[in-house]
Each structure stands twice: as C-alpha cells, then as structure tokens.
Motif scaffolding. Structure first.
Motif, PDB file in Angstrom:
ATOM      1  N   SER A 235      59.181  34.064  10.351  1.00 13.48           N
ATOM      2  CA  SER A 235      57.974  34.420  11.098  1.00 13.48           C
ATOM      3  C   SER A 235      57.343  33.162  11.663  1.00 13.48           C
ATOM      4  CB  SER A 235      56.982  35.167  10.198  1.00 13.48           C
ATOM      5  OG  SER A 235      56.627  34.383   9.079  1.00 13.48           O
ATOM      6  N   SER A 236      56.386  33.330  12.550  1.00 17.11           N
ATOM      7  CA  SER A 236      55.727  32.187  13.174  1.00 17.11           C
ATOM      8  C   SER A 236      54.918  31.416  12.130  1.00 17.11           C
ATOM      9  CB  SER A 236      54.814  32.661  14.297  1.00 17.11           C
ATOM     10  OG  SER A 236      53.731  33.400  13.754  1.00 17.11           O
ATOM     11  N   PRO A 237      54.569  30.158  12.403  1.00 16.32           N
ATOM     12  CA  PRO A 237      53.805  29.378  11.415  1.00 16.32           C
ATOM     13  C   PRO A 237      52.550  30.090  10.933  1.00 16.32           C
ATOM     14  CG  PRO A 237      54.581  27.940  13.162  1.00 16.32           C
ATOM     15  CD  PRO A 237      54.935  29.343  13.578  1.00 16.32           C
ATOM     16  N   ALA A 238      51.805  30.699  11.851  1.00 16.34           N
ATOM     17  CA  ALA A 238      50.546  31.347  11.482  1.00 16.34           C
ATOM     18  C   ALA A 238      50.748  32.578  10.614  1.00 16.34           C
ATOM     19  CB  ALA A 238      49.767  31.723  12.735  1.00 16.34           C
ATOM     20  N   ASP A 239      51.963  33.160  10.645  1.00 16.40           N
ATOM     21  CA  ASP A 239      52.221  34.390   9.897  1.00 16.40           C
ATOM     22  C   ASP A 239      52.923  34.150   8.567  1.00 16.40           C
ATOM     23  OD1 ASP A 239      51.057  36.010  11.826  1.00 16.40           O
ATOM     24  OD2 ASP A 239      52.921  36.129  12.993  1.00 16.40           O
ATOM     25  N   ILE A 240      53.184  32.898   8.208  1.00 16.42           N
ATOM     26  CA  ILE A 240      53.779  32.605   6.904  1.00 16.42           C
ATOM     27  C   ILE A 240      52.683  32.706   5.846  1.00 16.42           C
ATOM     28  CG2 ILE A 240      54.916  30.875   5.466  1.00 16.42           C
ATOM     29  CD1 ILE A 240      56.192  29.740   7.966  1.00 16.42           C
ATOM     30  N   PRO A 241      52.802  33.600   4.892  1.00 15.70           N
ATOM     31  CA  PRO A 241      51.715  33.802   3.924  1.00 15.70           C
ATOM     32  C   PRO A 241      51.500  32.585   3.030  1.00 15.70           C
ATOM     33  CG  PRO A 241      53.691  35.011   3.268  1.00 15.70           C
ATOM     34  CD  PRO A 241      53.959  34.481   4.640  1.00 15.70           C
ATOM     35  N   ALA A 242      50.231  32.333   2.706  1.00 20.25           N
ATOM     36  CA  ALA A 242      49.838  31.273   1.772  1.00 20.25           C
ATOM     37  C   ALA A 242      50.309  29.890   2.209  1.00 20.25           C
ATOM     38  CB  ALA A 242      50.363  31.582   0.362  1.00 20.25           C
ATOM     39  N   LEU A 243      50.459  29.689   3.517  1.00 19.48           N
ATOM     40  CA  LEU A 243      50.801  28.359   4.031  1.00 19.48           C
ATOM     41  C   LEU A 243      49.518  27.644   4.416  1.00 19.48           C
ATOM     42  CD1 LEU A 243      53.243  26.528   4.758  1.00 19.48           C
ATOM     43  CD2 LEU A 243      53.044  27.394   7.093  1.00 19.48           C
ATOM     44  N   GLU A 244      49.367  26.400   3.963  1.00 20.18           N
ATOM     45  CA  GLU A 244      48.148  25.652   4.217  1.00 20.18           C
ATOM     46  C   GLU A 244      47.892  25.493   5.716  1.00 20.18           C
ATOM     47  OE1 GLU A 244      48.362  21.954   2.216  1.00 20.18           O
ATOM     48  OE2 GLU A 244      48.504  22.839   0.202  1.00 20.18           O
ATOM     49  N   GLU A 245      46.628  25.521   6.086  1.00 17.62           N
ATOM     50  CA  GLU A 245      46.246  25.431   7.493  1.00 17.62           C
ATOM     51  C   GLU A 245      46.743  24.138   8.130  1.00 17.62           C
ATOM     52  OE1 GLU A 245      45.006  26.864  10.926  1.00 17.62           O
ATOM     53  OE2 GLU A 245      44.778  27.967   9.032  1.00 17.62           O
ATOM     54  N   ARG A 246      46.724  23.051   7.384  1.00 14.68           N
ATOM     55  CA  ARG A 246      47.162  21.780   7.962  1.00 14.68           C
ATOM     56  C   ARG A 246      48.651  21.786   8.278  1.00 14.68           C
ATOM     57  NH1 ARG A 246      46.843  17.568   2.814  1.00 14.68           N
ATOM     58  NH2 ARG A 246      47.967  18.863   1.294  1.00 14.68           N
ATOM     59  N   LEU A 247      49.450  22.547   7.499  1.00 22.58           N
ATOM     60  CA  LEU A 247      50.875  22.675   7.812  1.00 22.58           C
ATOM     61  C   LEU A 247      51.090  23.610   8.992  1.00 22.58           C
ATOM     62  CD1 LEU A 247      52.666  22.788   4.335  1.00 22.58           C
ATOM     63  CD2 LEU A 247      52.776  20.992   6.058  1.00 22.58           C
ATOM     64  N   ILE A 248      50.331  24.692   9.050  1.00 23.93           N
ATOM     65  CA  ILE A 248      50.415  25.601  10.196  1.00 23.93           C
ATOM     66  C   ILE A 248      50.145  24.821  11.482  1.00 23.93           C
ATOM     67  CG2 ILE A 248      49.340  27.586  11.337  1.00 23.93           C
ATOM     68  CD1 ILE A 248      48.740  28.736   8.576  1.00 23.93           C
ATOM     69  N   SER A 249      49.119  23.981  11.453  1.00 21.99           N
ATOM     70  CA  SER A 249      48.774  23.182  12.626  1.00 21.99           C
ATOM     71  C   SER A 249      49.904  22.249  13.016  1.00 21.99           C
ATOM     72  CB  SER A 249      47.504  22.374  12.329  1.00 21.99           C
ATOM     73  OG  SER A 249      47.219  21.476  13.386  1.00 21.99           O
ATOM     74  N   ARG A 250      50.489  21.559  12.038  1.00 20.50           N
ATOM     75  CA  ARG A 250      51.549  20.602  12.349  1.00 20.50           C
ATOM     76  C   ARG A 250      52.822  21.293  12.821  1.00 20.50           C
ATOM     77  NH1 ARG A 250      47.933  18.137   9.702  1.00 20.50           N
ATOM     78  NH2 ARG A 250      47.755  15.851   9.646  1.00 20.50           N
ATOM     79  N   PHE A 251      53.158  22.425  12.228  1.00 21.83           N
ATOM     80  CA  PHE A 251      54.354  23.152  12.648  1.00 21.83           C
ATOM     81  C   PHE A 251      54.237  23.619  14.104  1.00 21.83           C
ATOM     82  CE2 PHE A 251      55.530  24.701   8.086  1.00 21.83           C
ATOM     83  CZ  PHE A 251      55.789  23.378   7.739  1.00 21.83           C
ATOM     84  N   SER A 252      53.017  23.729  14.589  1.00 22.72           N
ATOM     85  CA  SER A 252      52.781  24.215  15.953  1.00 22.72           C
ATOM     86  C   SER A 252      52.573  23.087  16.956  1.00 22.72           C
ATOM     87  CB  SER A 252      51.560  25.151  15.973  1.00 22.72           C
ATOM     88  OG  SER A 252      51.709  26.211  15.060  1.00 22.72           O
ATOM     89  N   TRP A 253      52.668  21.842  16.516  1.00 20.13           N
ATOM     90  CA  TRP A 253      52.428  20.716  17.410  1.00 20.13           C
ATOM     91  C   TRP A 253      53.444  20.638  18.549  1.00 20.13           C
ATOM     92  CZ3 TRP A 253      51.193  16.053  13.641  1.00 20.13           C
ATOM     93  CH2 TRP A 253      49.836  16.123  13.277  1.00 20.13           C
ATOM     94  N   GLY A 254      54.682  20.925  18.260  1.00 20.92           N
ATOM     95  CA  GLY A 254      55.735  20.785  19.266  1.00 20.92           C
ATOM     96  C   GLY A 254      55.984  22.089  19.998  1.00 20.92           C
ATOM     97  N   LEU A 255      57.181  22.634  19.819  1.00 19.82           N
ATOM     98  CA  LEU A 255      57.560  23.899  20.471  1.00 19.82           C
ATOM     99  C   LEU A 255      57.870  24.929  19.406  1.00 19.82           C
ATOM    100  CD1 LEU A 255      58.317  25.514  23.044  1.00 19.82           C
ATOM    101  CD2 LEU A 255      60.649  24.669  22.739  1.00 19.82           C
ATOM    102  N   VAL A 256      57.275  26.106  19.533  1.00 22.87           N
ATOM    103  CA  VAL A 256      57.572  27.243  18.664  1.00 22.87           C
ATOM    104  C   VAL A 256      58.345  28.262  19.493  1.00 22.87           C
ATOM    105  CG1 VAL A 256      56.611  29.088  17.243  1.00 22.87           C
ATOM    106  CG2 VAL A 256      55.508  26.834  17.279  1.00 22.87           C
ATOM    107  N   ALA A 257      59.580  28.549  19.105  1.00 25.94           N
ATOM    108  CA  ALA A 257      60.449  29.434  19.894  1.00 25.94           C
ATOM    109  C   ALA A 257      60.901  30.617  19.046  1.00 25.94           C
ATOM    110  CB  ALA A 257      61.663  28.673  20.412  1.00 25.94           C
TER     111      ALA A 257
END
Length: 436
Positions: A235-257
C-alpha cells in the motif's frame, strides 16, 4: 570416450532434466556448457552468479537424477560461472542478503498501462542511482511485479557499487540479532555505507517502534549521501498502518508509483513471455483463453501456465486449445473471481454520478457517452461476455458499436494521461469489488 560422445551425453542430460522438472526448466538451459564429466563428477558452466544460484537452489537434484538415468552411474553435480565473472563486493553483499532471480530482468518484464510508470522509474534509477528518483517507492497488491522490478534494478545497476537487497523482515530480524549480540555498530555499517538499499515489503515495519527508529536513521544517512533507496509495499506510505509520520513523509520525498492489476492485453503478453522463458510455445488462442479466466495477478497466471504444462507432459501432447479447455474449464468457473457487467456498471455509475437508465438510453451527450463507452471497454477486458452481450446490457447496442467504443477508449487511454488514470482506478475498483 570421444568428445562428441561426451557432448551428446550432456545434451541428453539437459533434455532429461527439462522433462523431469518442466516447472523449473528455463530457455537459457540451452546455454549451459559442459565443463567436465569424468570420475563420476559432472561440472556444468553457466553465464553468471544469478543463474548458478538458481541452478543450485532449484535444479541440483533433478540434474543429478537425469545424469544418473542417462549414464547409468552415480554422478555428483556441480555448477560454476564459466565466464570468470568476479565475485566483487557488490555481488557478494547482495547475494548474501537476497538471491537475484535470473528471470527477473527488465527484458523479461511485460510493460502495460498498469505498470508503465513503475517500470520507467526503475529503469531511470538503475541508470543513475541516487540522482533521479530518491527514494523510489513502489506499491500494489501481491503478485503484480514489484519484486520483479526490484531484482531488475539490482541486475542493471553499474558494477562496482555495493547493493544491499533484502526483505523488510530480514532487516528487522538482523537489527534484533545485532542488539542481542551487541553488534549494532556492525549492523549500521553494513547498511549505511552501501550505494543502494533495496527493501521489499517495507509494510512489515508496522508496529515495530525500535526498527522504525533504526530505519529512520539509516534512511537519513543514505539520503544525505545521495545513495539510492528503493522500497516496495502493498500500500502507499500513508496507508501503511502504525507507520510513523516522519517515515511516511520521507517515503514520499521522491516518486511513489502504484502498480495495478494487468489489463487483458497485458495478461496475454505476460503469459506469452512466461511460456517463452520455459521454452514453451502457446498459441494466441490459448493465451487469450487463460487471460480471460485469470485476472487477479501474475502469480495466478504463472500457476495456470504451470498446471497446463504439467498436464501436457503427463498426456504427452502439445499445448492446444482443447487441452486448455479440458484442464481449466470447470476449475476456473468455480475458483476465479467472476466479474460481471453489473460489477462494472456499478463502479462506473458511481464514479461519474450517472444512472443505469442513462447509460441504456439513446442519449449522446459527452457526460453519458463517455461512461457508457468506458463500461463497454472494461467489460471487454475484464469479462468473458461477447460483444453482443455487452451491447445488450447497455441499451441493446450492436457489436460494431461496442467495438468502436473499445477502440476509442483504448486509443484515449494510451494518449491521454487523465483517461489512463481513470481506467486504472476503475479497473482496480472492479477487481477488488467483494463477491456478493
């Protein structure tokens, strides 16, 4: 024994191994070479370390049995890389962490509307790691080709670079073991100094606070040094349950495909490609038949091909439409997700906020014509209904109207990114609609 005799024995051994284990047989077996056969020992040469690893993991017992059947003697089997390829730090690290599959290359990846962005971004990253899309985050349901693309990137990245390729579970387990053995510094050095870090199934970081903390610092160390980071998840970074916000932000820095389920045409191409890798020939008719029956993911397509191949070997016959129908007719009817036109109409009418009565009417306004044509296009790709049946569900239109609609939407999907995105999203919703 003459050289010609030894070469013929080796050819017979390879042929016998193919027949004994058709599932693991590959067309590149034709490139295997005899290094030596003497004293009850057979050494087989292959082109690279990935293929040697594949043979050792999947084919050792079969080649041993084949050699013993052909020669009538006890024979031990070994595999080696024949071209003298060096086992440098890049190869040794990535092989220790994750075995690269020889089939999972860009050449063997079938590109379609469902995965075009992910494929293009992976090629770009492999050619210029750390400088294009960093991080690169791929997501989609299981069995849609994410792992294939990760392997392909690692196969292609410039030699000499150190690549760490592993699953998220392996990263977490390694971190836990490092703490238990008091070797956290060694663990950190292993992953924070590589040229590229490739993590599969990163959603398993969920609910692991310490592991998320460690991964956060590893991510920062690599990113700040322009080292490539590639991640995959279901699933997309934002939809991974219990994932810290700072990791969600970093996972989205580049390209999400995102990678979506393959369309009908893509499924046909995948089947043809998978068959070719095994040295099989299947007709377009057979590929079309299986593609209409199996829609969920690539693994199910490959499983269907394996079943068909095994049945052909058992019956000592070629793969024909008659064999495919006999093999899968009742099985697919009972087990496949049975998408019908009603499923498609429900999704499309909700998306465009129109009524079924409008789609079945003679109205020709753009607000009605477009949803109607998209219904026809999706029904043609996702169901087994004939053109006449599709037209009948949408106001009694004839098959030429349906053909025109499919052609028009198909062309628009290729040329218009908005239409492509809409078709992709509607397809996803239809495929994931629960069976009622």
């Amino acid at each position: 024994m003459a050289i010609q005799d030894v070469e013929q024995i080796f050819a017979d051994i390879v042929a016998r191994a193919r027949r004994l284990d058709a599932h693991n047989s590959r067309n590149w077996f034709d490139q295997l070479r005899l290094v030596h056969l003497n004293g009850g020992s057979l050494l087989i040469g292959c082109q690279d370390h990935a293929r040697r690893q594949y043979l050792e993991d999947n084919c050792g017992k079969i080649f041993t049995l084949a050699a013993q059947q052909i020669t009538g003697h006890l024979v031990t089997i070994g595999f080696t890389v024949e071209n003298g390829e060096k086992t440098d730090s890049a190869v040794s690290l990535r092989q220790r962490q994750f075995k690269l599959h020889p089939d999972y290359t860009f050449d063997n990846f079938v590109v379609g509307p469902c995965n075009r962005l992910a494929h293009a971004s992976c090629i770009a990253v492999s050619q210029s790691p750390g400088n294009t899309y960093n991080p690169l985050f791929l997501y989609g349901n299981s069995g849609l080709g994410k792992t294939h693309l990760l392997h392909a990137v690692c196969h292609t990245m410039a030699p000499g670079g150190v690549i760490a390729f592993l699953s998220c579970e392996e990263f977490v387990n390694g971190f836990i073991q490092a703490i238990e053995h008091g070797n956290l510094a060694g663990f950190q050095d292993q992953f924070r100094t590589v040229n590229a870090l490739v993590i599969d199934d990163v959603q398993f970081l969920s609910d692991r606070e310490q592991s998320q903390e460690e991964f956060f610092h590893t991510f920062n160390a690599l990113y700040n040094n322009s080292r490539q980071i590639i991640l995959s998840a279901d699933s997309s970074p934002a939809d991974i349950p219990a994932l810290e916000e700072r990791l969600i932000s970093r996972f989205s820095w580049g390209l999400v495909a995102r990678i979506d389920p393959p369309s009908h045409d893509t499924r046909v191409a995948i089947l043809k490609k998978k068959a070719n890798l095994r040295g099989l020939e299947i007709s377009d008719e057979v590929a079309e038949y299986i593609a209409r029956k199996v829609r969920a993911n690539i693994r199910e397509l490959e499983g269907a091909l394996t079943t068909l191949q095994a049945n052909a070997i058992t019956k000592n016959t070629e793969i024909t439409m008659e064999l495919a129908s006999a093999t899968f007719g009742s099985e697919f009817e009972s087990s496949a997700r049975n998408i019908n036109i009603t499923d498609i109409i429900d999704v499309v009418t909700r998306h465009y906020d129109v009524r079924l009565a409008d789609l079945q009417s003679k109205k020709r306004s753009q607000s009605i014509t477009m949803p109607r044509q998209i219904c026809m296009y999706l029904a043609r790709n996702l169901t087994r209904h004939s053109l006449e049946e599709i037209g009948g569900h949408l106001g009694g239109r004839d098959h030429t109207t349906v053909m025109h609609a499919c052609s028009k939407i198909g062309d628009a999907e290729k040329s218009d990114p908005k239409i492509h995105a809409t078709i992709t999203e509607l397809t996803r919703q239809v495929v994931q609609t629960p069976v009622t």
